[in-house]
Each structure stands twice: as structure tokens, then as C-alpha cells.
Design a protein around this motif. Structure first.
Motif, PDB file in Angstrom:
ATOM      1  N   ALA A  56       0.845  -1.196   0.000  1.00 58.51           N
ATOM      2  CA  ALA A  56       0.000   0.000   0.000  1.00 58.51           C
ATOM      3  C   ALA A  56       0.876   1.240   0.000  1.00 58.51           C
TER       4      ALA A  56
ATOM      5  N   LEU B  18      -1.206   6.604   2.564  1.00 66.09           N
ATOM      6  CA  LEU B  18      -2.582   6.231   2.906  1.00 66.09           C
ATOM      7  C   LEU B  18      -2.668   5.430   4.195  1.00 66.09           C
TER       8      LEU B  18
ATOM      9  N   THR C 220      -6.937   0.994   3.588  1.00 67.70           N
ATOM     10  CA  THR C 220      -6.680   1.814   2.406  1.00 67.70           C
ATOM     11  C   THR C 220      -7.703   1.580   1.299  1.00 67.70           C
TER      12      THR C 220
END
Length: 465
Positions: free
Chosen positions: A303, A307, A367
């Protein structure tokens, strides 16, 4: 007069699967603002023929704030039909609701008006402290002889945690369950194999280890729980310890086979300190020794660090954070809640040592913020957390809040509560029901534990195959 057993009691899980469809759900609502509002017990209409289907039809607020309601259960259930402890006069009438933060326990009567539970008894913390030596009641299970309650720690919030008992007629605390706890110190969940007089317990951490939120030093130091404990259920003595490996932190939910002739079950570990994965272990009895094998691994997902919440930025990945599992009554499909990635997974566990994934749905996530098909334009936060499966094994209901202080770490922008349903097909595939989305954002409290009227896949235990 002939005394008949409660019609919601079934001698076997096989018979319970033929029970009528559930029409109501009871849901614990957690206050998140800390501004003096109490927690609540909500009732949700699950009857598809009702005009109120998929809506909240009642909420009972607790008497004081600060309880953090957790894993509540019934006063009695199908275990009352066991041949060595028959209780034909009892009925599934009361919900026993523990406050994890306050150490208070509420008892609600749902007989006269199931949609509007009536508070009939409150067990104050001081009574629990004095009679049991424990605090922070977490999970309630109905046993053959009493109501069993897990507790995370002692009165000071330290070890040991364990199990205490309530009288299932008067609800008075009877005392601690353990006669000889051996090396067991940490505690979380408990369940049993009634056909083998065996209890299994798991480990999270003491209240002082978990109440302020996850502690990175404790996690990296591998000091959260990672063991199972095996007990003689009749003698209440510790028999064996199973170490899952200290890299597998927080061994939580226990789901033994419902068939009492089977000697296996499943437990989830929340996070591996080696790769951020979550794992499912199968415990089993072999040649008189209880063992455990890692049978499912759910990896972390890469990710964008921008975020991620602060504790995860350095890793550039979202851990699944598996926090609940649920096993259908035919012991065939295991549902797994990945609260971090926002995924509910389904596995065929007909061969318990070789599970096979059969389905997956997504809603929320740290996320991902995946939308629900009932409101496709609305990103959702939180993720699949507490999951409960109907007795026929065809519907899974799940909520999105874990624990207030832990919610704030992984979802720092807050969680807008929801309850949704996934339909389970015969082949084990799952699909979100676009017509079922209960949004608690307007209420402002977050949903946690779900119980289904008449019983569900984790409320009862059985003495007959």
C-alpha cells in the motif's frame, strides 16, 4: 404437566441446521466519543418478509457510560440437552452482556418482546471482583452446568486472566473456574469438545497490555499471546500447552468442530511479526496428544505509505489483521474476517488440515475503503470484524468495529458503523446482499458483537453428532 425442552435447543448441529430462519439480530453498540453517552443493545429486523427488514427496530441504552460491550451470549442453549447435565426446565430467554472496559455485566430478558429486550439484572464490577478475582469480562458461553465467562485479567488488570462461572438461574457469580491453571497466564477465548471433556483456551494480553491500544514494543518483543491451552473440562485442570510460535501474535477466536465426535478446531492469529500476515491454525488430537498446524496464511497487501496510519507507514503494507472467524454448523465452511484489508474470506475446511478458499468479498479496509453494493458511491471504513453465521449456514452477518482504542490506531479518521450480510452458496462462494446494509453512522455508535435470535453458529455446543 409434561416439561418440554426449549424448542430452540437441538441435540445435534445437524438438527439445528434445520431450524427456522432467524428473524432478529442483537447487536452491541459501542460509544466512541467518551462524552458520557452509554453503549447500547440494538435489535435489527432480519425477516425478509417484514417491511422493517434490514433496519434497527429498537435500541436499549445501558444505564451508565463506559462499558465497551463485548461478546455476549445466551443464558442457556443446546448444551442443556447433554445426557449428564439435563436441564429440561430452562429456556433460551436471557442475553448476558459483558462490559469489557467496565467489568459490569447486564442481563436482558427477550422472551415477552424479542424486539425490545428488557434489562432485568446488572452485576456490578465489585461483585465480580470479590467473588471471582477477575476483571474485564469478554466472552460469554452457555455451558452444560452454568454460564461461563472469560476475563482478560485480575482485579489490577494484570495476569492471570481466565474463566469464571455464573449461575444460569440467578446469574450470581459462582467463582473462578480453574482448579489448577498450571503455566497459563494470558487469556482470551475459550471453547470445548464436550464429547471429550476438553476445554481449549487462547491468549491475547492482559487489560494493561491492550486497553491503551496496540503497543509496538510488546508486539516486536513478541509478548502478546501465542499459545493454546488444553484443559480437563470436568476436573478444571490444565493438561497441555501448545505454542503456535511467538512470531504469531495474538491467538484469538476458537472455533471447535460442532460434531462432538470430532477432535479438531480452528484459531486465528492476528499478525506475524515476520511478514505482517495473519494465520489460521488447526488444532487436532493425534495419538493422545493435542497438536496444532498452520493451515491458512493471509498475506499483507502492499500500500501507499501516504494512505497508511502512522504505525504502518514504515512497512508500506496493510496487514490483514484477522480478528474473527466463524464455522458453519456442518463444519464445512470457515468464514475469516480480515479487518485491516477489508475482506471476508470463505474456506472449505471439510479436510481441516487442508483448507481450500472458496470465496471472498470486500467492504471497507484501511486503504481500500471498498463500497457496499447497496451504496456503490460511498467509500466504507472499518472492515469485516465480528462475523456470525446463521444456523443453516447460508447467511453471514458482520460488523466493522474491533475495540475503541484499537479502532483509533488503525482507522484514525474514525469508523462509521455498519452491519452487512453475505450470502453463502452451496459451493462455499459468498456474495454481499445489496439489499442489506444497516448504517449506524447517524447513531454515532459502532457495532461489534452480533447474536441471532434462537441461536447461531457460535452460540451453542452439542453432545450428539
Amino acid at each position: 404437566m409434561l416439561i418440554q425442552p426449549d424448542p430452540t435447543f437441538y441435540p445435534s448441529a445437524r438438527e439445528a441446521m434445520r431450524a427456522p430462519r432467524e428473524k432478529l439480530a442483537y447487536v452491541a453498540l459501542l460509544d466512541t466519543q467518551g462524552e458520557g453517552r452509554p453503549d447500547g443493545l440494538a435489535t435489527v429486523d432480519l425477516d425478509p418478509d417484514s417491511p422493517a427488514y434490514g433496519t434497527v427496530v429498537g435500541v436499549h441504552d445501558m444505564t451508565v457510560p463506559g462499558d465497551e460491550l463485548h461478546h455476549f451470549g445466551w443464558n442457556v442453549c443446546s448444551a442443556a440437552l447433554c445426557p449428564y447435565a439435563p436441564h429440561p426446565h430452562v429456556e433460551r430467554r436471557y442475553l448476558v452482556v459483558p462490559g469489557l472496559r467496565s467489568s459490569r455485566i447486564y442481563v436482558f430478558d427477550v422472551k415477552d418482546d424479542p424486539a425490545r429486550p428488557k434489562l432485568v439484572k446488572t452485576i456490578e464490577p465489585e461483585v465480580i471482583f470479590e467473588r471471582t478475582g477477575y476483571s474485564r469480562p469478554h466472552t460469554v458461553h452457555c455451558g452444560t452446568d452454568a454460564i461461563y465467562v472469560s476475563a482478560l485479567g485480575n482485579v489490577d488488570g494484570d495476569a492471570p486472566g481466565g474463566v469464571f462461572m455464573l449461575d444460569h438461574d440467578t446469574f450470581e457469580p459462582l467463582g473462578p473456574w480453574e482448579a489448577d491453571r498450571g503455566p497459563q497466564r494470558l487469556h482470551y477465548d475459550f471453547w470445548w469438545h464436550l464429547g471429550h471433556d476438553t476445554m481449549i483456551t487462547s491468549e491475547w494480553g492482559t487489560p494493561n497490555m491492550i486497553e491503551a491500544g496496540p503497543d509496538l514494543d510488546l508486539l516486536v518483543g513478541r509478548r502478546y499471546g501465542h499459545k493454546l491451552h488444553v484443559w480437563d473440562l470436568r476436573k478444571r485442570t490444565h493438561q497441555q500447552e501448545i505454542d503456535l510460535g511467538d512470531q504469531h501474535q495474538m491467538a484469538l477466536e476458537l472455533r471447535p468442530a460442532h460434531d462432538p465426535t470430532k477432535t479438531y478446531g480452528f484459531v486465528n492469529t492476528v499478525i506475524s511479526v515476520e511478514d505482517l500476515s495473519a494465520n489460521i491454525f488447526t488444532w487436532y488430537l493425534e495419538d493422545g496428544v493435542w497438536k496444532a498446524k498452520k493451515t491458512i496464511t493471509i498475506p499483507a497487501e502492499p500500500a501507499d505509505p501516504a494512505l497508511l496510519p502512522e504505525p504502518l507507514k514504515q512497512f508500506g503494507a496493510v496487514p490483514p489483521l484477522v480478528s474473527d472467524i466463524s464455522l458453519t454448523l456442518d463444519d464445512r465452511i470457515l468464514l475469516v474476517s480480515a479487518w485491516g484489508t477489508g475482506e471476508l474470506l470463505a474456506f472449505d475446511v471439510s479436510d481441516p488440515l487442508n483448507p481450500r478458499q472458496t470465496g471472498s468479498v470486500r467492504v471497507g479496509g484501511i486503504t481500500g475503503r471498498a463500497a457496499h453494493p447497496g451504496s456503490p458511491g460511498t467509500p466504507r471504513n472499518g472492515g469485516p470484524q465480528m462475523v456470525e453465521v446463521s444456523r443453516d449456514g447460508r447467511r453471514a452477518y458482520f460488523t466493522n468495529s474491533l475495540y475503541r482504542s484499537w479502532d483509533e490506531v488503525f482507522y484514525p479518521d474514525g469508523i462509521d458503523g455498519w452491519l452487512v450480510k453475505a450470502d453463502i452458496a452451496e459451493d462455499g462462494s459468498i456474495a454481499l446482499d445489496p439489499a442489506f446494509l444497516v448504517d449506524f453512522a447517524a447513531d454515532g455508535r459502532r457495532p461489534h458483537q452480533v447474536r441471532l435470535q434462537g441461536g447461531d453458529s457460535s452460540s451453542d455446543s452439542y453432545c450428539y453428532p
